[in-house]
Enzyme design. Structure first.
Site, PDB file in Angstrom:
ATOM      1  CB  THR A  62     -29.647  -4.248   9.428  1.00  0.00           C
ATOM      2  OG1 THR A  62     -29.484  -3.345  10.518  1.00  0.00           O
ATOM      3  CG2 THR A  62     -28.290  -4.795   9.005  1.00  0.00           C
ATOM      4  CE  LYS A  66     -33.339  -1.526   9.383  1.00  0.00           C
ATOM      5  NZ  LYS A  66     -33.903  -1.339  10.719  1.00  0.00           N
ATOM      6  CG  ASP A 102     -37.204  -1.981  11.841  1.00  0.00           C
ATOM      7  OD1 ASP A 102     -36.794  -2.940  12.527  1.00  0.00           O
ATOM      8  OD2 ASP A 102     -36.537  -1.471  10.925  1.00  0.00           O
ATOM      9  N   GLY A 127     -32.144  11.161  14.563  1.00  0.00           N
ATOM     10  CA  GLY A 127     -31.911  10.388  13.357  1.00  0.00           C
ATOM     11  C   GLY A 127     -33.103  10.448  12.424  1.00  0.00           C
ATOM     12  N   GLY A 130     -33.741   4.829   7.984  1.00  0.00           N
ATOM     13  CA  GLY A 130     -34.786   3.823   7.818  1.00  0.00           C
ATOM     14  C   GLY A 130     -35.503   3.450   9.101  1.00  0.00           C
TER      15      GLY A 130
END
Length: 290
Positions: A62, A66, A102, A127, A130
């Site tokens: 996390t 990543k 994800d 954002g 990752g």
């Protein structure tokens, strides 16, 4: 002796992954333990190397690692390499393999919990780290019409946009990619035509430096848009409260967390993830966090 799976990140006070992953392991009576391994940046290489030990099955990865773990692995599957981020490591013999769950977790939650179809819509992504990479590729795979990316580091947004444009060209897609400076999140014009806003930073996350803050003011959020905040702790983030105030629809980050965790569970164990068990324990764990 049990086998171990870890969560590698920093910080990890907010994480509930150990709770719902352990519940899934216990559901099958597996002699395995899922633990939080808070790893400072200067020890990331050591932590990943330790996964080669025979008692370790693998790990989740996390924030903020990543992208950083990719060169530490022996092999990265095609999709994770395309995305440029790994959130799941599986040990096979002495080799470490990297995957990205994800992307599938994001779209599964968007469709099943958000009741939202991204085909043909305009989306704004807050954002460019990752998880944002996985979100963007997932939306492009699902034929979103345009993506506008904004991040506190403009160069990071531009680098992601370049990667996405190469994918769009190679895949023969018609999606448009745009980049905006972070200051533009304070303008209503940024969100005027979008139907989906996805928040991929840690702003508003419990125990983060920006706890209690909203990534957007309510006045810029269009009524009826879906605001999807990938922060899951607290369940209703400051951004989601702003969105509710603006008359928008909301989706929190907990469903994505569980869906991506379920996909990771299946990679480690080869067993079908007990989704109901995982969701129930995740909801309980949020309530237990201080």
């Amino acid at each position: 002796m049990p086998d171990f799976i870890g969560l590698i990140g920093y910080p990890l006070k907010h994480s509930i992954s150990p709770s719902f992953q352990q519940a899934a392991l216990d559901y099958y009576n597996l002699d395995m333990r899922y633990e939080a391994w808070e790893v400072p940046q200067d020890r990331l290489g050591e932590a990943v190397s330790n996964l080669r030990q025979p008692q370790n099955r693998g790990a989740n990865v996390t924030t903020p690692y990543k992208e950083a773990v990719l060169p530490l692995l022996d092999q990265v599957d095609e999709r994770a390499a395309l995305i440029g981020a790994v959130n799941t490591i599986v040990r096979k013999g002495e080799r470490l393999l990297g995957f990205n769950t994800d992307a599938d977790g994001f779209i599964a939650a968007l469709r099943s919990e958000g009741k939202f179809s991204p085909e043909g819509v305009e989306a704004v992504i807050l954002g460019a780290g990752g998880v944002a990479r996985a979100v963007c590729f997932s939306l492009l795979e699902n034929k979103v019409s345009s993506l506008t990316i904004t991040d506190g580091l403009l160069e990071k947004s531009k680098a992601l946009a370049e990667r996405l444009n190469r994918y769009v060209t190679g895949a023969g897609l018609k999606s448009r990619i745009a980049v905006l400076p972070w200051q533009n999140v304070n303008s209503v014009h940024t969100f005027k035509r979008c139907l989906l806003i996805v928040h991929c930073t840690t702003i508003g996350m419990k125990h983060s430096p920006q706890e209690g803050q909203s990534a957007l003011p309510a006045r810029v959020i269009p009524r009826g848009v879906l605001v999807y905040d990938l922060v899951y702790n607290p369940l209703v983030t400051p951004l989601l409260k702003s969105a509710q105030k603006a008359g928008a629809n909301i989706l929190g980050g907990l469903p994505m967390l569980v869906y991506q965790g379920a996909a990771s569970f299946e990679l480690w164990t080869g067993k079908k993830a007990p989704l109901e068990v995982m969701f129930n324990r995740a909801e309980e764990a949020i309530g237990e966090l201080k």
